[in-house]
Every structure is written in structure tokens, then in C-alpha cells.
Write an enzyme that holds these catalytic residues in place. Structure first.
Site, PDB file in Angstrom:
ATOM      1  N   HIS A  55     -10.703   3.986   4.825  1.00 23.28           N
ATOM      2  CA  HIS A  55     -10.329   2.444   5.457  1.00 23.28           C
ATOM      3  C   HIS A  55      -9.132   1.829   4.824  1.00 23.28           C
ATOM      4  O   HIS A  55      -8.461   2.128   3.610  1.00 23.28           O
ATOM      5  CB  HIS A  55     -11.472   1.441   5.325  1.00 23.28           C
ATOM      6  CG  HIS A  55     -11.752   1.106   3.807  1.00 23.28           C
ATOM      7  ND1 HIS A  55     -12.322   1.926   3.253  1.00 23.28           N
ATOM      8  CD2 HIS A  55     -11.548   0.115   3.299  1.00 23.28           C
ATOM      9  CE1 HIS A  55     -12.596   1.346   1.684  1.00 23.28           C
ATOM     10  NE2 HIS A  55     -12.034   0.274   1.781  1.00 23.28           N
ATOM     11  N   ASP A  57      -7.924  -1.840   3.804  1.00 22.10           N
ATOM     12  CA  ASP A  57      -8.712  -3.302   3.470  1.00 22.10           C
ATOM     13  C   ASP A  57      -8.340  -4.351   4.489  1.00 22.10           C
ATOM     14  O   ASP A  57      -7.111  -4.745   4.911  1.00 22.10           O
ATOM     15  CB  ASP A  57      -8.395  -3.915   2.045  1.00 22.10           C
ATOM     16  CG  ASP A  57      -9.060  -3.103   0.944  1.00 22.10           C
ATOM     17  OD1 ASP A  57      -9.909  -2.388   1.379  1.00 22.10           O
ATOM     18  OD2 ASP A  57      -8.474  -3.420  -0.113  1.00 22.10           O
ATOM     19  N   HIS A 211      -7.833   4.351   1.952  1.00 17.84           N
ATOM     20  CA  HIS A 211      -8.312   4.619   0.648  1.00 17.84           C
ATOM     21  C   HIS A 211      -9.907   4.839   1.059  1.00 17.84           C
ATOM     22  O   HIS A 211     -10.402   4.648   1.888  1.00 17.84           O
ATOM     23  CB  HIS A 211      -8.136   3.578  -0.258  1.00 17.84           C
ATOM     24  CG  HIS A 211      -8.775   2.409  -0.291  1.00 17.84           C
ATOM     25  ND1 HIS A 211      -8.224   1.514   0.317  1.00 17.84           N
ATOM     26  CD2 HIS A 211      -9.999   1.892  -0.534  1.00 17.84           C
ATOM     27  CE1 HIS A 211      -8.776   0.348   0.239  1.00 17.84           C
ATOM     28  NE2 HIS A 211      -9.946   0.625  -0.238  1.00 17.84           N
ATOM     29  N   ARG A 226     -12.203  -6.685  -7.820  1.00 16.24           N
ATOM     30  CA  ARG A 226     -11.125  -6.622  -6.775  1.00 16.24           C
ATOM     31  C   ARG A 226     -10.415  -8.004  -6.705  1.00 16.24           C
ATOM     32  O   ARG A 226     -11.223  -8.756  -6.097  1.00 16.24           O
ATOM     33  CB  ARG A 226     -11.577  -5.789  -5.517  1.00 16.24           C
ATOM     34  CG  ARG A 226     -10.342  -5.545  -4.601  1.00 16.24           C
ATOM     35  CD  ARG A 226     -10.914  -5.058  -3.247  1.00 16.24           C
ATOM     36  NE  ARG A 226     -11.070  -6.077  -2.312  1.00 16.24           N
ATOM     37  CZ  ARG A 226     -11.911  -5.619  -1.023  1.00 16.24           C
ATOM     38  NH1 ARG A 226     -11.984  -4.467  -0.914  1.00 16.24           N
ATOM     39  NH2 ARG A 226     -11.893  -6.944  -0.316  1.00 16.24           N
TER      40      ARG A 226
END
Length: 245
Positions: A55, A57, A211, A226
Site C-alpha cells: 500500500h 499510505d 510498502h 508513525r
């Protein structure tokens, strides 16, 4: 006196702000108690990670993020790597005829695969909280090729989790074309693999990569934080009415 976690969270936020404005709180990911812009990605005993997808983000947002910064708090002794794919390199290796066709096509991006996940729960009426919150995020139409805002590189801007279909093609043709492109991006020559250690920090450009989190560590404790930085208006997609699931 500030707690250690608060100091770490503030340092993480400060680093993110060097790249731009941080995204507002994620609609359903957990976050630090004293900093709702720092998301927690955590595995604990009895709570293993769910299914992992390639995916990019938050491409289900009208403007996808510029970049993300992931900070490892603790990790398993082995496993749990993250793999990134260079989607500009994938694009550059496509035949010229394919590039020409894809420049004229748009794809639909939508929130997908979180309903029923470990991030979900039922509300008082027995409804999925994620399904309910997802109503605020209509599907987004965006070009399949998008120039990078800073480098001008042409990027194949699709990803396996959130790119649901190609507009203007039949469902069968759309899925066949996406599957072929996704399979190309899975080739290792376009990828880099990162092995985490406690304290590791990874920063990636969300505008040119996909990623994948390798979930090969069972329910070994693993926790990462994150921060995500807002993207540029040049990558703004167009909301559409049909909501895909």
C-alpha cells in the site's frame, strides 16, 4: 517533569514538522495519549498483526500524504521487516505503448480492508465503527500516472490496498490490468528491504513508493510510532459518489 514517552513523541513531531504540516489524527488508528498525531502500530501477545497488503499510505484521502516517519519502540528478535517499492522505476520499465495508454486513464482509490480488522469494533448499535467512519471518505479518482511534485519523475501512482479499479475499463479488464501492474511492482529489483532494530527510524516518500509489512513474527511484541506529513495540492484527487468496498 515530562515522561520519556512524551519527550519521544514531541521529538517525533518536531522531526515531522521539518518536512511540512503533520496530518490530523487518523480516523481509526490508535495514537499516543498525549499526542494524537503520532499513530501506534502495535503487536502484542494474543494480538498478532492482521493480513498485510502492499500500500501507499492514505491514498483514499483527497490529498495523499507527502511522507511518513516510522520510529521503532521495540521489535521482535527476528522478522517484521518492511519492504518499499520504487513506483517511478516500475513506471520507467513499462513499454512505451503501456505508458501512453496509462497516461490517459484514471483509477479509483478507496478505504479498504480495515473493516473487521484489529482496528475495528462494534458500536452500541452493533455496527462496524470503521464502516461508519468510512462514510466520511468518498472514493477518489486520480490519474494512474502522476508527476512527482519535486522531481518531475513520472510515477505509477497505484497501490494494491487502496486502488480498486480503473475507470473506463470493464471490471474484468480493470482487474487484469491492475493485477499485471501489481505483479510487476512485486519484483525485487524495484524494492528495498529494511530490518528493524529498537530505535530505528525510517522516512519514506509516499508520493513515489508502495510498502509492505512482513508479518512473519506471530504475536511477538512489536511497537512502532508513525508521524505522517500532509501532501501537496498538485496531487489532489477528485471525490466520486460511488463508494467501493
Amino acid at each position: 517533569m515530562l515522561s520519556g514517552s512524551k519527550i519521544i513523541g514531541e521529538a517525533h513531531t518536531a522531526l515531522g514538522q521539518r518536512f511540512g504540516i503533520l496530518e490530523p489524527p487518523h480516523p481509526f488508528f490508535p495514537h499516543l495519549i498525549d499526542n494524537d498525531q503520532i499513530v501506534i502500530i502495535e503487536t502484542a501477545r494474543g494480538n498478532p498483526p492482521g493480513q498485510s497488503y502492499w500500500h501507499t499510505d492514505m491514498t483514499w484521502q483527497t490529498v495523499p500524504p507527502k511522507c511518513s516517519i516510522l520510529h521503532a519502540q521495540y521489535v521482535p528478535e527476528s522478522g517484521g521487516d518492511t519492504i518499499w517499492c520504487d513506483m517511478a522505476a516500475v513506471w520507467s520499465d513499462l513499454p512505451t505503448a503501456d505508458q501512453s495508454e496509462l497516461r490517459s486513464l484514471d483509477a479509483v482509490h478507496a478505504l479498504h480492508a480495515f473493516t473487521g480488522s484489529r482496528y475495528d469494533h462494534l458500536d452500541a448499535n452493533g455496527n462496524s465503527v470503521i464502516t461508519e467512519r468510512s462514510q466520511a471518505y468518498p472514493s477518489i479518482r486520480r490519474p494512474m500516472m502522476q508527476p512527482h511534485p519535486e522531481t518531475g519523475q513520472e510515477v505509477l501512482f497505484i497501490n494494491e490496498q487502496f486502488t480498486r479499479s480503473i475507470l473506463g475499463l470493464s471490471e474484468a479488464d480493470s482487474q487484469e490490468r491492475l493485477s499485471r501492474l501489481f505483479n510487476k511492482a512485486r519484483q525485487t529489483q524495484y524494492q528495498v528491504r529494511f530490518s528493524w532494530q529498537k530505535g530505528s527510524v525510517a522516512i519514506w516518500d509516499n508520493r513515489v513508493t508502495q510498502h509492505y509489512a512482513v508479518t512473519d513474527y506471530g504475536d511477538e511484541p512489536r511497537r512502532l510510532h508513525r508521524a505522517t506529513i500532509k501532501g501537496e495540492p498538485s496531487l489532489t484527487g477528485v471525490p466520486i459518489q460511488t463508494k467501493l468496498v
